[in-house]
Design an enzyme around this catalytic site. Structure first.
Site, PDB file in Angstrom:
ATOM      1  CB  CYS A 144      -0.790   0.261   1.268  1.00 11.44           C
ATOM      2  SG  CYS A 144       0.154   0.108   2.800  1.00 11.44           S
TER       3      CYS A 144
ATOM      4  CB  CYS B   2       4.515  -0.346   2.011  1.00 11.40           C
ATOM      5  SG  CYS B   2       3.072  -1.431   2.694  1.00 11.40           S
TER       6      CYS B   2
ATOM      7  CG  ASP C 225       8.794 -33.002 -10.867  1.00  8.85           C
ATOM      8  OD1 ASP C 225       9.203 -34.405 -10.607  1.00  8.85           O
ATOM      9  OD2 ASP C 225       9.315 -32.057 -10.065  1.00  8.85           O
TER      10      ASP C 225
ATOM     11  CG  ASP D 293      10.191 -28.508  -8.740  1.00  6.63           C
ATOM     12  OD1 ASP D 293      10.178 -29.614  -9.029  1.00  6.63           O
ATOM     13  OD2 ASP D 293      10.817 -28.104  -7.653  1.00  6.63           O
TER      14      ASP D 293
ATOM     15  CG  ASP E 261      11.343 -31.829 -13.189  1.00  9.27           C
ATOM     16  OD1 ASP E 261      11.247 -33.105 -13.654  1.00  9.27           O
ATOM     17  OD2 ASP E 261      11.073 -31.298 -12.285  1.00  9.27           O
TER      18      ASP E 261
END
Lengths: 722, 57
Positions: A30, A33, A437, A616, A620
């Site tokens: 926001c 911040c 996977d 991941d 892979d």
């Protein structure tokens, strides 16, 4: 032990003698911040500028070098409760930023030209049906030419350049007919003005450029945004390494490591670079490399790979490979092969462009020939033929597909899916087989305590609070169950065995079964045990990688879409079969090597299947490159992310369904838009062929068709799945 | 219709002024953070602390 962090690798000198650094900041939600972070950083000594870009969540800080170490800025942001990591913008990202600015300049010029010329054109059109004098009309036309020629020359450069490149390579793309149309419209208009004719098409040419540039700016702005998020993710994930030099430990960014450096890898840390163990003994979890969940024992001389998790003991390793050559040889070889052999589905836009140019150009030629044969003058035949080219100018056609891509990738972006390239949408839409996977994809990347329900809640709470004091991955999994973030005081760590502390005068221990004085138990190999004793009471926690919370729901949704599902894992049979049974997936393969994964995917493709691979791990990556299209979680290994067409953020798996649904809708709308463009041409071309086209009709028809396909594209936003 | 000789260049001049304003805004980074600009507008801490060297956009 306090470790100095060295971020000087990321700083760059400023013009005024100071230095500057860019940080990706996580957790900025926001406006408050923004103010908090900027004010805090500005109050650090020597800081001259701190500006947080809320659009791409990046903080730019400049300061006087002698006053401040860069690590102070990072720790200041951390103290506020945000995570900030310095990064270096990639070359591709900087090029994209320049391109967006360049396109915006072109858009500004085209918009200025189109509006002013339209002002003059409307006067001419209304004058033509009332009492405009020939001199006034010529004056307006020449003024239009004065504006149009430089404006079109400037704003049309992106199209002219791309068309020129295509012609040089002896191919054709959408920019060839666009450039041709613009140049012919301008040339014809100048000629007509010189012979004091009634009609000129300056406004059509500029308006065409304006609409097309608008589409292109949106497209590039979207791409730039997703690329910025990807860079931020990488920066926030990038870990630092503890480098040993002259007996001192310094925390340095991984990017600053060199081959031959000695690193300290503490329990609970990820191995920051490929290397060889020099000293120490430990167990490491290599599931992100191989998919195998059981830890491997390593001691001096063993090789360790980037991304593996160190379990029990501190290791000292020597870096053997970095960056691009950080890959295991076999994976690298397979990757090169898989990426080269990837069958590229020809993009819809290229197909349309392939049909478009010959059809339109022969229609124009036939028009000229027809009028000549009917006995009209050469001048009239040429003017009519060119007006055919102008009206068919692929305003609608060139917007039909990019507009849908922009809207669809924007919708995906908001639901946490980042597309690496817009063409992935078309490939996603055609998928009929999904290969998952297991480790890190179907299961969440973090470990979880499985038997929390079977343990006395009070004992669980105490054990979890004690676990806060350990960096061991099993203890961290237990610590997630803690209700508090305040650890016990006076915790003693016994390296490689566990931790103990006095609670209410009685000793509590957390660690291996042996350390807690409990008898050993035999469990299946994918479960790790962590024991806890306090006073006379004890508990044994069973910890394993658990399924993502919405895995079953996702599988059901995918099945409902008519997709066939497969699991291909590098892990052993037992854990894979259990996951497959839970999710109801009949086709599963375990203990697969990367080469076998590619083979299995190639077999599916040979059967005519369109394969989506979701994975991941480093193991892979070749399969991700071999599949028709691929998606990775954002927790994936860098190499897997690099070969995936899309990334999804967060703990949930449902974004995969969302991606498929949005892609299917997008493809449907692209086809619909192409048909709208065809219908437009079917109506407009005959008007031009019979010579009835006036600039007024051209302006109305072209902008109406552009607006229509753009508005239709907005339907690609759709409603999400929740 | 001789008035057009003044009016058309004047209209064009205004258009060119608008174009240059846009190009200037682009060059000075006004389009770098569109979402942030929407938030900064509502911040009023620059009223209390009008300190010199306050680099607020």
């Amino acid at each position: 032990m306090s470790v100095a962090e060295d971020y000087s690798y990321y700083t760059s000198p400023e013009q005024n003698g100071g230095i500057a650094m860019d940080l990706a900041v996580d957790g900025v939600t926001c406006g408050g911040c923004v103010a908090r972070i900027e004010n805090a950083v500005r109050s650090l000594p020597g800081v001259t500028e701190a500006r947080l870009n809320f659009t791409n969540r990046r903080l730019h800080v400049a300061w006087r070098k002698e006053d401040l170490a860069p690590a102070r800025i990072v720790s200041e942001i951390e103290a506020l409760g945000y995570k900030g990591r310095p990064f270096r913008a990639t070359a591709a990202e900087e090029a994209e930023a320049r391109e967006v600015k360049n396109l915006l300049r072109c858009l500004g010029v085209a918009g200025f030209g189109a509006m002013n010329v339209m002002l003059l054109s409307v006067s001419v059109w209304s004058g033509n049906v009332t009492d405009i004098t020939a001199e006034t009309r010529d004056f307006f036309h020449w003024t239009s030419a004065l504006i149009s020629l430089p404006a079109a020359f400037y704003a049309g450069r992106p199209f002219f350049r791309s068309a020129f490149e295509a012609l040089k390579a002896r191919t054709t793309n959408m920019d060839v007919p666009i450039s041709l149309g613009v140049i012919l419209a301008l040339g014809l208009s100048v000629y007509e003005t010189a012979v004091h004719a009634e009609h000129a098409y300056f406004d059509s040419a500029l308006m065409l450029l304006f609409f097309l540039l608008l589409g292109r700016v949106l497209d590039h702005a979207m791409r730039r945004r997703t690329r910025a998020v990807a860079t931020n993710l990488a920066a926030l994930k990038s870990d630092t390494a503890q480098r040993l030099k002259d007996g001192e430990i310094k925390e340095v960014p991984v990017a600053a490591l060199r081959t031959g450096d000695h690193l300290l890898v503490r329990p609970g840390d990820r191995v920051p670079a490929d290397g060889r163990v020099v000293a120490g003994r430990s167990e490491i979890d290599e599931s992100i490399i191989t998919g195998e969940t059981a830890p491997r024992r390593v001691d001096a001389g063993a090789s360790v790979y980037t991304g593996s998790l160190n379990y029990s003991g501190a290791l000292r390793i020597e870096v053997t490979a970095l960056g691009a050559d950080t890959l295991i040889d076999e994976i690298e070889r397979l990757l090169a092969k898989a990426a080269a052999g990837r069958s590229r589905i020809r993009a819809l836009a290229d197909k349309a462009a392939g049909y478009y140019a010959p059809v339109v150009h022969s229609a124009a030629a036939l028009t000229a020939i027809g009028w000549l044969m009917a006995g009209s003058s050469l001048h009239y035949a040429l003017v009519t033929a060119i007006s055919v080219l102008i009206i068919t100018c692929p305003c609608a056609l060139a917007l039909a597909i990019p507009a849908v891509q922009v809207v669809a990738s924007g919708a995906l972006f908001r639901s946490g899916i980042i597309l690496n390239g817009a063409d992935a949408l078309e490939r996603l839409a055609k998928v009929d087989t999904v290969v998952f996977d297991k480790t890190g994809t179907l299961t969440s990347p973090d470990l979880r305590v499985e038997n929390t329900g079977a343990v006395d809640p009070a004992l669980l709470r105490t054990g979890a609070r004690l676990a806060l004091s350990s960096r061991h991955p099993l203890a961290r999994a237990l610590a997630r169950e803690a209700m508090t973030s305040a650890p016990f005081d006076g915790v003693v760590e016994e390296s490689g065995r566990g931790i103990r502390v006095l609670i209410d005068g009685q000793e509590a221990r957390l660690g291996s079964l042996e350390f807690c004085g409990l008898p050993t138990q035999s469990v299946s190999s994918d479960v790790s045990l962590l024991a806890f004793t306090h006073a006379a009471r004890s508990a044994v926690f069973e910890i394993r990688q658990s399924l993502r919370p919405d895995a079953a729901e996702t599988m059901n949704a995918l099945r409902a879409l008519g997709l066939s599902l497969h699991i291909m894992s590098g892990d052993r049979s037992l854990p894979v079969s259990r996951v497959a049974a839970t999710l109801g997936i009949e086709s599963w393969h375990a203990a697969m090597k990367p080469a076998e994964k590619i083979q299995a995917i190639e077999q599916l493709k040979a059967k005519g299947r369109r394969v989506l691979m979701v994975g991941d791990g480093v193991n892979d990556a070749p399969a991700l490159a071999a599949a028709d299209v691929s998606i990775s979680p954002s927790s994936a290994a860098d190499i897997a992310q690099a070969h995936a067409d899309a990334l999804f953020l967060g703990e949930r798996l449902l974004p995969v369904v969302q991606a498929l649904l949005t892609a299917r809708r997008a493809r449907h709308l692209m086809t619909e838009n192409l048909w709208l463009a065809v219908i437009y041409n079917a109506v407009a071309v005959p008007i031009a062929v019979i010579g009835a086209l006036t600039p007024f009709i051209a302006a109305i028809a072209m902008s109406a068709s552009s607006l229509l396909v753009t508005l239709n594209a907005f339907r690609a936003r759709g409603r999400g799945v929740t | 219709m001789s008035v057009l000789v003044y009016l058309v260049p004047m209209a064009l001049g205004l258009g060119v002024a608008g174009l240059f304003a846009f190009l200037w805004a682009l060059r000075s980074g006004q389009f770098d953070d569109p979402q942030g600009a929407a938030i900064r507008m509502l911040r009023d801490d620059d009223i209390q602390s009008a300190s010199p060297g306050h680099m607020n956009g």
